[in-house]
Design an enzyme around this catalytic site. Structure first.
Site, short mmCIF file in Angstrom:
data_model
loop_
_atom_site.label_atom_id
_atom_site.label_comp_id
_atom_site.label_asym_id
_atom_site.label_seq_id
_atom_site.Cartn_x
_atom_site.Cartn_y
_atom_site.Cartn_z
N LYS A 1 38.55 57.38 31.90
CA LYS A 1 39.64 56.64 30.78
C LYS A 1 38.63 57.89 30.13
O LYS A 1 37.39 58.06 29.73
CB LYS A 1 38.30 55.52 29.68
CG LYS A 1 39.44 55.30 29.00
CD LYS A 1 40.03 54.41 28.48
CE LYS A 1 40.55 54.34 27.30
NZ LYS A 1 41.33 52.65 26.66
N SER B 1 43.49 57.56 32.57
CA SER B 1 44.14 57.19 31.61
C SER B 1 43.09 57.81 30.24
O SER B 1 42.07 58.45 30.29
CB SER B 1 43.83 55.66 31.54
OG SER B 1 43.09 55.18 31.26
#
Lengths: 368, 368, 368, 368
Positions: A161, A231
């Site tokens: 992330k 992400s």
């Protein structure tokens, strides 16, 4: 060390009652939680606040259970939520725990190993560049070390992330003459994902550092990792890396496997992943095998050409439903049909993560 | 008699060039066309005008080729278009032709048989009632007779297109004191589908006329046909029925089979339909078998309970994407994955058409 | 010469019955029709086929009435349809007719004058460049000449419809080494609008040809025309230009006026346009004045900064509703409220057409 | 007593920093807060979780500032959030404070008065019935008493938030044989709004208790209150009532006025409300007057007939954008244009709240 995997569902993005009950019953030790990966029922796009709502709700719960602050939780636990439970998908989250006090099993078979690492905070001008790639590559190595994984082939899924450049940061950066990969938050998010994907590839030794440069970003979709899931968003500043693999010295009943999907119709890619786990998923008597699955993680994306197997799809041209929502619904329907379960993490935005127009799948299952 | 099946795709809902070319080449005789079934790229809801646009474009083409008027085409050809190519689905249409001049083959195996029938125009107060059921049941019998199908077990798919009550008709009906199943066009469409489904069941002998009454409509989802596919709309006034089966006396290379899907995850229902056709669809060497498929027709619906296999789905609560769009995308993704093809007719609104929360599948394939 | 303006509504995008009736009654002479401008009830984005459906339906009607072909209609009549009747807006279209056989009135007041011109078909590499600007500028002059307008100040609204580069054209152009403003159809459409807007500015003498270059496109939103309304799409290859102004020698009862809107809240811009026509639109007794309005044409766009009058708006970040749909609904609601009528042409994509974040308004009204 | 009104905006639904700063600076005393009314940037439909996210964030802030629990905050502060900032609308919330320690001003002019009351928790079978009407009517009286308003004509806006029947409650109620107005949560929400609206009418003496019965619910839209604004949802169990009026004994610089909107185009209804406050809102020099406005509250709904002023609208038929989103965007655009401000509370679901197809507007402004 022992890793454990707990899957919960929720009535709405503010509902963390199932985890609260599991903690109250002693089934989950909140101090052992290292990461959450899950799906919330928003649109999965920029204005999806179901992710933030769930993160806040979980932080409040953990802070209360552990007698600490939300800030301390945020610094030690990784939250990865993808919005969008299109079609048959069920809002859910998987809690990953590591109990480091369990003595290492000597000589036993390899079992699920989880390691984490955090990078420094990249400057806005480093987002989407080789600098971020290097950061992530190094963090992948650190996470592997924490997990006690020495052979990259034992890594089956790397969740990253990463941050992005906000409008405010872009303005400030431009003001001091900095040059950005992109000053647009949405594009910056894509750049951050791409840098993360290359970072994973480099960290896992899938590609040598001198075998690519930044011109490959987006332009060479044929360079991809079958184990990278990235992400990005404004929720984090640094890059957070979780590595999932199988390693000696871990004593749980879980193992992990992965496989690529060549395109969004690649049902055999899903079966191949199940085969790797020894799960009989074909035919009528498949429920016993499928019941072994504890967690399903999927990345996918709409084919950029506008075609699949020679036929036109309409995902990119639909002004009413975003292309990522389309593909999550379709691939989610396929994977759910094969697995007989709707609690599947399906995430879009798969640049350099799996073959172009396809994606990848990782499954965590109990051993027999 | 010989039935033939031709599948075409289009660039947009006004593009009928592939059929025009096939007619010009002599591959399709426009005088033989009896029905169209296809998917257009609208939202599949009330304000989806891609269906009407395609119908107009096709009528213009046929009228020009046959030297006739649009009205004459409308009276002799059945057009069934479902909007919504969510996920991987490809806008396409299948043209069904019948050449009645081909002499009946004596004693050969049963082959694809197609029959049609039209009912009288029901009065507004008859829509969604037993009167419409009886009309459709009778038309099913007439269509079977036209197809030369004597055993209802040889019928594998019945497509009905029925009318509904428009706002104007409802107003006029109420003004003269009539009582309607519903004066709301959308609900009237659902009632028309339900009456159509019961009509198919009665016509096929799946249920006796005295075994149900109108209170079963919607209320007893456990009464369903595995072979009925009903659509409704303002485009037609009467009920139009097309029966697909296998029968002696037909000489094409096509056969048809069907199977139910117990729920939206029922992958084994799809495999069972392929098995019935002798198509090997599992494993890596499946392309030869799958290439035999000429047409795939699916009905499905979101589980009304809000759950599937014990887990919550969010289709009914999504204010941004209609539930029918969700389920078409998910089931379309699953069927396309199994068949390796995205040209699939997937239609929602499956009241009493297949098991509740599930649906049904019919496949037309060439024989080996 | 006499111009006339006829506004019709429709039940759906295939319904041209009101025009058919007006033609049958002799109220509209189909041979006099020079242009259509209207709103259809699609999403107004790439996959909005309500525009094409209406164009096809209108062409069929005119071809039948005039005993000619659709192709001939397309070559002589300009069709400009904007999708999206968000909020209170009513699907409708305005038919513009010119009767050239009416003798020129000598010395009377200036009245509505309409002129048209078509450019050559630009090559793909010319779309969005100075070449297209020059083409449009020249066509504006030609259209003014046709309208008998000699003073650019008498022009109040210039509608341009331009082509764009399709995916196929882009591929072919790249293959032969051409360089395009953009190979992406959506961006190409925006470039075509921008070149059209600069073409109008140059054609009207609002900006000198040597006062700008292509680097101003998009980058200098402060360069804008208050009279340019540009749409683009794959429906046309060349640029089609319609000029609306007031001129001597025209004998209708119509006049046209325009005004800019400084932002989407600029109600005083709307009142100023009404003031220019002498229409009393404030207070309770406004229906008589407002009944004079025959046609309302609006261009607008969401403020690119994400703010309006210092406050954040969410149009650009909404993953469920496109920003253009948002702004059309809001500005449509405002203009409809002031005019007391919902039959308003509101179109987005207003790059260089009106002040940035604002737009423009033209009203055609009868004289008292 | 002194009422105060504070309007804040937020970056996202979890951002309560502006209020936090105002509290830190002493501009808002958290102990004085009685109610929040605001708009969040979700879709405003069932799956809009931006409301819950903001409520949680505000509760956390207040609990921290006041050293209390979230539960205690929930019991004493009323939170009314409407999702959906379509078009030009800005996400924002208004904080209403009451300082009861300010001595009553004797004989001064009437000023903004705020009173609250809570009803008992209705049983599921009481939701949407006369029982709920009576509860709300009584609470309106209690809130007026708390506000020191003795003449109902001094009440200008009554905000009610009521509960609804959840799926679980409906199931349990049916199991024990109870009869519900509706067991469907969405319909139950509408019934709760309707009962709330009748409760306000009865409480304000607009309608006598014996002048209506439950058959009027939904069926007689001509019975409406111009001062009732009702929302409902699962967030509350009881009915929460806030009354806004002008009363003696209050010493702030604020007053409140209201007016109905006959339909969504009723610009004169908005001007009339401004006139009642003595705000000059027409012409170019309107900024001084408009700057007096501290809070704008609007209820509206799409005309149920599908027409406005004789012309068709498409709001009810749009499968992509919900009708409530359409009308909020259009009416929001109109009110924002008149007020020159985008921080407007615009809420749909206006059954019996304002004229059918229209709505109502309340403005709180400072005195000169």
């Amino acid at each position: 060390m022992r890793a454990s995997v707990h899957r919960f569902t929720m009535r709405d993005p503010g509902d963390v009652s199932q985890l609260a009950i599991a903690i109250a019953k002693g089934e989950v030790n909140p101090a052992h939680i290292v990461a959450f990966i899950g799906k919330t029922e928003g649109n999965g796009l920029v204005n999806d606040y179901t992710r933030g709502y769930l993160v806040l709700s979980l932080k409040l719960l953990l802070a209360e259970c552990l007698g600490t602050t939300q800030q301390e939780i945020a610094a030690s636990v990784i939250f990865v939520f993808s919005g969008g439970t299109e079609g048959v998908l069920t809002p859910h989250y998987t809690v990953f725990c590591v109990d480091r006090d369990v003595p290492a099993s000597a000589g036993g078979p390899k079992r699920l190993a989880i390691g984490r690492a955090f990078t420094p905070v990249p400057a806005p001008e480093e987002i989407g560049t080789r600098v971020q790639v290097e950061m992530v590559a190094k963090a992948v190595g650190a996470a592997m070390a924490e997990a006690g994984i020495f052979d990259p082939a034992d890594v089956h899924f790397v969740q990253v992330k990463g941050g992005c450049v906000t409008t405010e940061q872009a303005r400030a950066a431009f003001a001091r003459g900095a040059r950005l990969a992109s000053g647009d938050p949405n594009k910056s998010m894509a750049y951050s994902r791409v840098a993360g994907a290359f970072g994973v590839m480099q960290g896992l030794g899938e590609i040598a550092a001198d075998a690519f440069d930044e011109t490959a970003f987006f332009a060479k979709p044929e360079i991809w990792s079958g184990r990278a899931s990235i992400s990005s968003g404004i929720e984090v500043a640094e890059n957070e890396v979780v590595v999932f693999g199988n390693a000696a010295g871990w004593s749980s009943q879980f193992v992990v496997a992965h496989h690529t999907m060549d395109d969004a119709l690649d049902i055999n890619g899903i079966y191949a992943c199940l085969d790797a786990l020894g799960i009989a998923a074909r035919g009528d008597n498949r429920s016993v095998g499928l019941a072994r699955i504890a967690c399903a993680l999927v990345k996918c994306e709409p084919d950029a050409s506008g075609q699949m197997r020679g036929q036109r799809h309409t995902m990119w041209q639909d002004g009413d439903i975003n292309a990522q929502r389309h593909i999550r619904g379709a691939v989610g329907g396929l994977v759910a049909g094969v697995l007989g379960d709707t609690r599947i993490f399906v995430s879009g935005g798969a640049e350099h993560q799996g073959p172009p127009g396809g994606g990848l799948l990782a499954l965590i299952a109990t051993v027999v």
